[in-house]
Design an enzyme around this catalytic site. Structure first.
Site, PDB file in Angstrom:
ATOM      1  N   ASN A  40       0.815  -1.220   0.000  1.00 55.50           N
ATOM      2  CA  ASN A  40       0.000   0.000   0.000  1.00 55.50           C
ATOM      3  C   ASN A  40       0.847   1.268   0.000  1.00 55.50           C
ATOM      4  O   ASN A  40       0.330   2.350   0.289  1.00 55.50           O
ATOM      5  CB  ASN A  40      -0.908   0.013   1.234  1.00 55.50           C
ATOM      6  CG  ASN A  40      -1.825  -1.196   1.266  1.00 55.50           C
ATOM      7  OD1 ASN A  40      -2.293  -1.654   0.225  1.00 55.50           O
ATOM      8  ND2 ASN A  40      -2.063  -1.729   2.447  1.00 55.50           N
ATOM      9  N   HIS A  55     -14.445  -2.087   5.400  1.00 59.20           N
ATOM     10  CA  HIS A  55     -13.343  -2.767   6.077  1.00 59.20           C
ATOM     11  C   HIS A  55     -13.817  -3.512   7.336  1.00 59.20           C
ATOM     12  O   HIS A  55     -14.718  -3.056   8.038  1.00 59.20           O
ATOM     13  CB  HIS A  55     -12.316  -1.710   6.475  1.00 59.20           C
ATOM     14  CG  HIS A  55     -10.977  -2.236   6.851  1.00 59.20           C
ATOM     15  ND1 HIS A  55     -10.589  -2.385   8.162  1.00 59.20           N
ATOM     16  CD2 HIS A  55      -9.929  -2.643   6.093  1.00 59.20           C
ATOM     17  CE1 HIS A  55      -9.342  -2.840   8.194  1.00 59.20           C
ATOM     18  NE2 HIS A  55      -8.914  -3.006   6.960  1.00 59.20           N
ATOM     19  N   GLU A  87     -16.521   3.797   2.371  1.00 57.25           N
ATOM     20  CA  GLU A  87     -15.123   4.139   2.087  1.00 57.25           C
ATOM     21  C   GLU A  87     -15.096   4.934   0.791  1.00 57.25           C
ATOM     22  O   GLU A  87     -15.936   4.712  -0.076  1.00 57.25           O
ATOM     23  CB  GLU A  87     -14.292   2.855   1.926  1.00 57.25           C
ATOM     24  CG  GLU A  87     -14.252   2.058   3.205  1.00 57.25           C
ATOM     25  CD  GLU A  87     -13.510   0.729   3.087  1.00 57.25           C
ATOM     26  OE1 GLU A  87     -12.730   0.546   2.134  1.00 57.25           O
ATOM     27  OE2 GLU A  87     -13.723  -0.115   3.966  1.00 57.25           O
ATOM     28  N   SER A 130     -10.810  -1.120  -0.610  1.00 55.54           N
ATOM     29  CA  SER A 130      -9.466  -1.683  -0.559  1.00 55.54           C
ATOM     30  C   SER A 130      -9.286  -2.934  -1.404  1.00 55.54           C
ATOM     31  O   SER A 130      -8.178  -3.229  -1.827  1.00 55.54           O
ATOM     32  CB  SER A 130      -9.093  -1.985   0.887  1.00 55.54           C
ATOM     33  OG  SER A 130     -10.068  -2.793   1.492  1.00 55.54           O
ATOM     34  N   ASP A 190     -14.314   6.513   5.296  1.00 56.24           N
ATOM     35  CA  ASP A 190     -12.962   6.025   5.537  1.00 56.24           C
ATOM     36  C   ASP A 190     -12.147   6.234   4.251  1.00 56.24           C
ATOM     37  O   ASP A 190     -12.473   5.671   3.208  1.00 56.24           O
ATOM     38  CB  ASP A 190     -13.031   4.539   5.928  1.00 56.24           C
ATOM     39  CG  ASP A 190     -11.670   3.957   6.307  1.00 56.24           C
ATOM     40  OD1 ASP A 190     -10.644   4.492   5.855  1.00 56.24           O
ATOM     41  OD2 ASP A 190     -11.651   2.949   7.036  1.00 56.24           O
ATOM     42  N   HIS A 200      -7.461   4.399   1.604  1.00 53.90           N
ATOM     43  CA  HIS A 200      -6.743   4.177   0.339  1.00 53.90           C
ATOM     44  C   HIS A 200      -6.757   5.380  -0.591  1.00 53.90           C
ATOM     45  O   HIS A 200      -6.187   5.326  -1.671  1.00 53.90           O
ATOM     46  CB  HIS A 200      -7.311   2.948  -0.382  1.00 53.90           C
ATOM     47  CG  HIS A 200      -7.054   1.703   0.383  1.00 53.90           C
ATOM     48  ND1 HIS A 200      -5.871   1.002   0.295  1.00 53.90           N
ATOM     49  CD2 HIS A 200      -7.800   1.064   1.310  1.00 53.90           C
ATOM     50  CE1 HIS A 200      -5.911  -0.024   1.123  1.00 53.90           C
ATOM     51  NE2 HIS A 200      -7.075  -0.013   1.751  1.00 53.90           N
ATOM     52  N   LYS A 246      -0.593   3.965   4.621  1.00 57.32           N
ATOM     53  CA  LYS A 246      -0.630   3.532   3.212  1.00 57.32           C
ATOM     54  C   LYS A 246       0.156   4.542   2.369  1.00 57.32           C
ATOM     55  O   LYS A 246       1.369   4.590   2.500  1.00 57.32           O
ATOM     56  CB  LYS A 246      -2.077   3.308   2.811  1.00 57.32           C
ATOM     57  CG  LYS A 246      -2.553   2.016   3.517  1.00 57.32           C
ATOM     58  CD  LYS A 246      -4.004   1.786   3.615  1.00 57.32           C
ATOM     59  CE  LYS A 246      -4.202   0.452   4.357  1.00 57.32           C
ATOM     60  NZ  LYS A 246      -5.530   0.316   4.943  1.00 57.32           N
TER      61      LYS A 246
HETATM   62  C1  LIG Z   1      -5.988  -0.421   6.059  1.00 54.35           C
HETATM   63  C2  LIG Z   1      -7.343   0.035   6.417  1.00 54.35           C
HETATM   64  C3  LIG Z   1      -7.674   0.333   7.745  1.00 54.35           C
HETATM   65  C4  LIG Z   1      -6.738   0.023   8.873  1.00 54.35           C
HETATM   66  O1  LIG Z   1      -5.777   1.005   9.006  1.00 54.35           O
HETATM   67  P1  LIG Z   1      -4.455   0.669   9.855  1.00 54.35           P
HETATM   68  O2  LIG Z   1      -3.877   2.005  10.131  1.00 54.35           O
HETATM   69  O3  LIG Z   1      -3.615  -0.186   8.992  1.00 54.35           O
HETATM   70  O4  LIG Z   1      -4.898  -0.041  11.085  1.00 54.35           O
HETATM   71  C5  LIG Z   1      -8.916   0.863   8.007  1.00 54.35           C
HETATM   72  N1  LIG Z   1      -9.798   1.079   7.006  1.00 54.35           N
HETATM   73  C6  LIG Z   1      -9.533   0.756   5.730  1.00 54.35           C
HETATM   74  C7  LIG Z   1     -10.545   0.996   4.687  1.00 54.35           C
HETATM   75  C8  LIG Z   1      -8.297   0.216   5.402  1.00 54.35           C
HETATM   76  O5  LIG Z   1      -8.035  -0.130   4.159  1.00 54.35           O
END
Ligand SMILES: *Cc1c(COP(=O)(O)O)cnc(C)c1O
Length: 384
Positions: free
Chosen positions: A45, A133, A177, A181, A206, A209, A238
């Site tokens: 990522n 997620h 999101e 992801s 969220d 990404h 990421k």
């Molecule tokens: C990777 C991810 C997370 C988790 O984030 P971390 O900082 O790695 O714990 C949360 N939400 C989504 C959509 C993700 O892809």
């Protein structure tokens, strides 16, 4: 318990779902080394190659030397350094929000925010895209709520569900999101924010990404004009090249979470090495339009090549490009054959994705070149 654990693992192995850890080392940019072999890394990522950027490393070292390796306490006790406050101000300016708050991880933010919000409205209804997620599903369950799921990116269905079930609820919370992801597709946030406004729903997005990669100056899709999101979650783990997460929104929201969000209150503050890297990434990312354009062009090249060869890339239109295979065993076998050809493309299987949709999840980085995408396509030509 140990017998049950052994049986559970054996069952996973039998059904092709057992996962194990496979260490590797970073290689030259966009590559890794495993078992002495150089592999093109097409499954991480680090979308802008910042995880090994000299400025992030330098500031991380400087801040470590000046401030130490640990933050010594949680934020409310004695863990808040001036650097936390400065980064939160910088972050709010980047996201275009009134305020922002750092958290230890995206998982932790999602796992604890819903409970903090539901305390204020125990009879709230929570509407979630079915593909959000795992940490969001967990957070909603931890808040003691059953979620109303809408089909992936089906905003018509969400609109209907809000009309049917929304008026009965004390509050309506919608969560999705901006970039998904595992499918690499986007949510239409302009339309979604309009739907949320019409139904007087509280909108949570969220941006794990999208942060650094999409939207004006890489600030994410919630920063586009015409979008109003009430609470944005994102990560530094990421495209931002290091670790940790944030919440961005109104000052009142952040003040409340400082008091009520268990994942914030009861966890140690992010430490100086991480803060230095976050600070440097926030300085670099807004000006990385050329890298973002290159990344988008690489992804388009990969999708076009895969589709020409008859592969299904779902609705991808970002740097995440899935190659849908279907069965677990076939997907694992394809990942193995790619690795033999010098390409790291990781198999993603249930429970991370629904059964029958196992895939290789390719994720590109702006440090990759066209030759590396073409190399992958050639390798697939050899193996499939
Ligand atoms: C990777 C991810 C997370 C988790 O984030 P971390 O900082 O790695 O714990 C949360 N939400 C989504 C959509 C993700 O892809």
């Amino acid at each position: 318990m140990l017998d049950r654990i052994a049986a559970a693992l054996a069952e996973r192995k039998r059904t092709g779902l057992l996962r194990t850890l496979r260490p590797l080392s970073p290689g030259r940019p966009g590559h890794v080394v495993r078992g002495g072999r150089d592999l093109v890394d097409l499954s991480s990522n680090d979308y802008l190659g910042l995880a090994r950027h000299p400025l992030l490393i330098e500031r991380s070292v400087q801040w470590t030397e000046a401030l130490g390796t640990g933050s010594r306490a949680s934020r409310l006790v004695t863990g808040t350094l001036e650097q936390h406050a400065e980064i939160e101000t910088k972050l709010a300016a980047f996201k275009g929000t009134e305020a922002a708050l750092l958290l230890a991880s995206g998982w932790q933010a999602n796992a604890s925010i819903f409970k903090a919000l539901v305390k204020l409205a125990p009879d709230a209804a929570i509407f979630a895209d079915e593909l959000v997620h795992a940490s969001i599903h967990l957070g909603i369950a931890a808040a003691g709520k059953r979620q109303v799921r809408f089909a992936h990116n089906d905003l018509d269905q969400l609109d209907r569900l809000l009309a049917e079930q929304g008026p009965l609820a004390e509050e309506r919370i919608v969560v999705t999101e901006s970039v998904f992801s595992m499918d690499g597709d986007r949510c239409d946030l302009v339309r979604l924010s309009d739907i949320a406004r019409r139904h007087r729903a509280y909108l949570i997005v969220d941006e794990a990404h999208a942060t650094g990669v999409l939207g004006p100056r890489g600030a994410g899709l919630s920063a586009q004009s015409g979008v109003r999101v009430d609470l944005v979650i994102g990560t530094f783990s990421k495209a931002m090249g290091s670790f940790g997460a944030y919440v961005a929104g109104p000052q009142l929201l952040c003040d409340y979470l400082v008091n009520a969000c268990s994942g914030f209150v009861y966890s140690t503050a992010l430490p100086p090495p991480v803060l230095g890297a976050i600070d440097a990434a926030l300085d670099l990312v807004p000006a990385m339009d050329a890298e973002r354009a290159h990344l988008a062009a690489l992804a388009e090249r990969l999708r076009a090549g895969l589709r020409r060869r008859g592969f299904d890339t779902a609705a991808s239109d970002t740097q995440i490009v899935p190659l849908l295979v279907g069965g677990e065993d076939e997907t694992l076998a394809l990942a193995r054959r790619l690795e033999e050809q010098g390409v790291l493309g990781v198999a993603i299987r249930p429970p991370t994705v629904p059964r029958g949709t196992s895939r290789i999840r390719f994720a590109l980085s702006s440090v990759h070149g066209e030759d590396e995408v073409d190399g992958l396509l050639a390798a697939l030509g050899e193996t499939v």
